[in-house]
Design a protein around this motif. Structure first.
Motif, PDB file in Angstrom:
ATOM      1  N   TYR A   1       0.831  -1.208   0.000  1.00  0.00           N
ATOM      2  CA  TYR A   1       0.000   0.000   0.000  1.00  0.00           C
ATOM      3  C   TYR A   1       0.867   1.260   0.000  1.00  0.00           C
ATOM      4  O   TYR A   1       0.622   2.195  -0.783  1.00  0.00           O
TER       5      TYR A   1
ATOM      6  N   ARG B   1       0.724   3.886  -3.007  1.00  0.00           N
ATOM      7  CA  ARG B   1       0.276   5.239  -2.655  1.00  0.00           C
ATOM      8  C   ARG B   1       1.251   6.287  -3.176  1.00  0.00           C
ATOM      9  O   ARG B   1       0.853   7.406  -3.522  1.00  0.00           O
TER      10      ARG B   1
ATOM     11  N   GLY C   1      -5.705   2.734  -5.076  1.00  0.00           N
ATOM     12  CA  GLY C   1      -4.495   3.047  -4.321  1.00  0.00           C
ATOM     13  C   GLY C   1      -4.301   2.233  -3.062  1.00  0.00           C
ATOM     14  O   GLY C   1      -3.491   2.590  -2.205  1.00  0.00           O
TER      15      GLY C   1
END
Length: 480
Positions: free
Chosen positions: A56, A60, A164
Motif C-alpha cells: 500500500y 500510494r 491506491g
C-alpha cells in the motif's frame, strides 16, 4: 479501461493454449505451481497484513499512470493465463465448466474498471474552491468465494489497486490453490510493470481464525466479503467499514407479451453459464399459464431436460441436505457434492442417464417447492405457472427473499416491467436477456464479481474502495 479486442484475445489464447493444456498434469499447491513458488503467500495473517501494508505504501507513492501500467499488465496476464486458471478452478473445486470460466476471466480482464473510475469533484463559489477526491482506505481485507475464486481475486485486485490500496485475501479454503495462483499473477504483473514485488497477499491455509485476525486487525481499514450469508454477517458485525456481497435467489418472470423463443433460449443460456454458479443466474421461473407450455418446449430445444414432479422431489432430497444449527434448528442447505455439477451428473443420481448435451434440468413445481425456495447454484430450474402479472410479481418477490440481489423478466409490456422492477428492488434487473448481461457480458456496463446488495454499493468498482477527502481553499481560485 484498456480495450482488449476479440482478435487479440484469440491470438493470446491460441499462443498458450497448447502449453496450458498440460495444466491438468501440472503439480500445484496453495504455495507453488509447477515447481515455482507463488509470490505473496503467507502462513501467518499478521505477516500477510504487514506485507500488504508495504504494498500500500508503495502504490500510494505512485502516480496514477504508474498504477494503470500495473493494471494493464494484470489484464494482459489474466487473458494469457485464463485457460490455466479455468482448468485449475474446475479441477480443484469440482464445480463449473472450463470453457465458461475462461470467458469469465476474459470478462474480468476487459470490463473491470481501472483508474479511470476515480474522478475528483470541484465546487467553486463566492467563498472559493472546494476539491473532493477519492482516496484509498489503506489495506483492504477481502474474503473471496469458491464459486468465482480467481475471477473475484483479480477483479477485486484491479479495483482496489486502482483506488491506491494494498490488499490481503482470505480465500475460500475449497479454492485456495487457484485463488493464490491469481494473487501470484497480480504480484507478477506488479513487478513486471515496475511496482512492488508484493502488492497483494494471501494465506497458504486460510481458516476462520485467520479471517478473524484480519477482521479485527488495526491495519485493516476496509473489509470486503464476497460469499454466503454466514461470512457476510460476520464481516458486517466486525465494527469496521465493510462491503458485503451476499447470496441471491434470482427469479425470472415470463409474461404473455414476451418473445417466447428468445426467452426460452436466454433463460437456459443464463441458467447454465458455469453450471449456475454466478449469483446473478436464473434460479426459478414464473411463467404465465397461457405461454408456459411453449416456453418449456423452447427450453427443451435449447438443451433442457424435463423431469416430472416425482423425479423432482427425489432429486431435491439429494441436492439439499438437512443440517442442525447451533440453536438446534434443522435447516436445509445445498449439498457441496452437487453445487456447480453438470446436469447429466445430477440426473444420474436419480437413475436417469442422458448425454452431456443436456445442459439444464427443468421441472414444473408449486411455489413452496424446495427448488424454488433455495438458491441451488446448479443447473436445475423450477417453473411455476401463474395467471397474471400481479401473482407473478407477488411470488417472485417472495422467492427472492429480500436479498435485493438480481431479478429477470422477459416481456414487451413496459407497465409489467416497471411494476416488477419497483416491487423487487434488486441491485440488478435484467430485461429480455440472459442473466450474465447484468454484469456486462453481452450487455452494457462494467463487470464485477462482488455485487454488494446488503451494503448498497451495488456493482462494485474502483470507486467503491475509496473514501472521500475534501480540500478547501477559501476566497481564491475561482476565476469567474
Amino acid at each position: 479501461m484498456a480495450n482488449i479486442s476479440e482478435a487479440e484475445i484469440r491470438k493470446i489464447v491460441e499462443s498458450i493454449l497448447k502449453a496450458s493444456s498440460a495444466t491438468s498434469s501440472e503439480s500445484y499447491t496453495s504455495t507453488e505451481y509447477a515447481g515455482r513458488k507463488l509470490v505473496g503467500i503467507y502462513s501467518d495473517m499478521n505477516e500477510a497484513i504487514d506485507a500488504a501494508e508495504k504494498g500500500y505504501f508503495a502504490v500510494r507513492a505512485m502516480t496514477v499512470e504508474q498504477r494503470e501500467k500495473i493494471i494493464a499488465e494484470i489484464r494482459r496476464l489474466t487473458v494469457a493465463e485464463a485457460p490455466i486458471m479455468a482448468e485449475m478452478g474446475v479441477r480443484e473445486t469440482g464445480m463449473g465448466k472450463v470453457e465458461h470460466k475462461r470467458l469469465k476471466h476474459f470478462l474480468v480482464a476487459e470490463k473491470t474498471p481501472g483508474t479511470e473510475d476515480i474522478v475528483s469533484e470541484a465546487k467553486t463559489g463566492d467563498s472559493g474552491l472546494t476539491l473532493t477526491e477519492m482516496a484509498p482506505f489503506g489495506v483492504v481485507g477481502a474474503i473471496t468465494p469458491s464459486t468465482n475464486p480467481s475471477e473475484t481475486v483479480i477483479c477485486n485486485s484491479i479495483g482496489m489497486i486502482a483506488a491506491g490500496n494494498g490488499v490481503v485475501f482470505n480465500p475460500h479454503p475449497g479454492a485456495i490453490c487457484v485463488s493464490n495462483y491469481a494473487v501470484d499473477l497480480v504480484n507478477r504483473a506488479s513487478a513486471a510493470a515496475g511496482g512492488p514485488e508484493v502488492l497483494v497477499c494471501s494465506m497458504d491455509k486460510p481458516t476462520m481464525d485467520s479471517a478473524s485476525i484480519m477482521q479485527s486487525h488495526p491495519k485493516i481499514k476496509l473489509l470486503v466479503c464476497t460469499g454466503g450469508p454466514g461470512v457476510v454477517r460476520a464481516v458486517l458485525s466486525s465494527g469496521k467499514k465493510a462491503i458485503g456481497a451476499g447470496a441471491g435467489n434470482p427469479p425470472v418472470i415470463v409474461d404473455d407479451t414476451a418473445d417466447i423463443r428468445k426467452a426460452g433460449k436466454d433463460i437456459i443460456d443464463g441458467c447454465t453459464f458455469d453450471n449456475n454458479l454466478p449469483c446473478i443466474a436464473e434460479k426459478e421461473v414464473f411463467a404465465f399459464s397461457n405461454i408456459a407450455d411453449r416456453l418449456i418446449d423452447e427450453m427443451q430445444k435449447n438443451g433442457a431436460y424435463l423431469i416430472n414432479r416425482e423425479q423432482a422431489d427425489k432429486l431435491a432430497k439429494i441436492v439439499l441436505v438437512e443440517k442442525t444449527t447451533k440453536s438446534g434448528k434443522t435447516v436445509k442447505t445445498v449439498s457441496r457434492e452437487c453445487v456447480g455439477r453438470d446436469a447429466h451428473v445430477l440426473l444420474a443420481k436419480i437413475g436417469i442417464e442422458v448425454s452431456d448435451s443436456v445442459r439444464c434440468i427443468i421441472c414444473e413445481t408449486d411455489f413452496m417447492h424446495d427448488f424454488v425456495q433455495h438458491e441451488l447454484m446448479m443447473p436445475i430450474l423450477p417453473i411455476v405457472r401463474v395467471e397474471n402479472i400481479a401473482e407473478a410479481i407477488d411470488l417472485a418477490v417472495k422467492a427472492e427473499h429480500g436479498n435485493r440481489h438480481t431479478a429477470h423478466m422477459h416481456s414487451k409490456n413496459i407497465d409489467n416491467l416497471s411494476a416488477f422492477a419497483k416491487a423487487v428492488e434488486t441491485t440488478i434487473f435484467v430485461k429480455n436477456a440472459p442473466s450474465y448481461a447484468g454484469i456486462g457480458f453481452g450487455g452494457e456496463g462494467h463487470t464485477t464479481f462482488t455485487i454488494a446488495g446488503p451494503t448498497g454499493e451495488g456493482i462494485t468498482s474502483a470507486r467503491s474502495f475509496t473514501r472521500k477527502r475534501r480540500c478547501v481553499l477559501a476566497d481564491n481560485f475561482r476565476i469567474i
